[in-house]
Design a protein around this motif. Sequence first.
Motif: not given
Length: 176
Positions: A79, A90, A73, A77, A82-84, A94
Amino acid sequence: MSFFKGLCRWIDTLNIWVGRGVSWVTFLVVIVVFTDVVMRYAFNTSFVFIQELEWHLFAFIFLIGAGNTLLNDGHVRVDIIYQRLSPKGRAWINFIGVIFFLFPGCYLIIATSLKFVYNSWSIMEGSPDPGGIPYRYLIKSCIPAGFILLLLQGISMGIKSFFTIIGKDMETENKS
């Protein structure tokens, strides 16, 4: 499920081993660049072979190491969203990214580079510069090879994402 688990394990292991090999090439790049800098500034000389070797090794690292970077990973990118997200969210990103962007992109580059590489091998292409590397066809071969490794890692990522989406954890799933 066990087939897909084994396939993912095989692909991941392949890219782990490739990544370990690439890490040694990275060490070699440091030595080559250091040598070039010392030769240039201490002895006021430089060699075309060394300069070409630097970019050949860099190309090798980035092309062949891309699959390992995806496995870890490590690709860049944004995030912000995405991170939340939850693991399932996710996995959706992906999965969609692999299907609609990674697969077509890898296919396009592999398909278009094969003739390019074939032509390079057929004439045993070397550097056009005097004193350059005589094996340019080898580095050109890394283009499809690197994207094949990236495509394989995308397959593994897609399978893992799919099983996360449907609620199956590939790591802890009992053998059926």
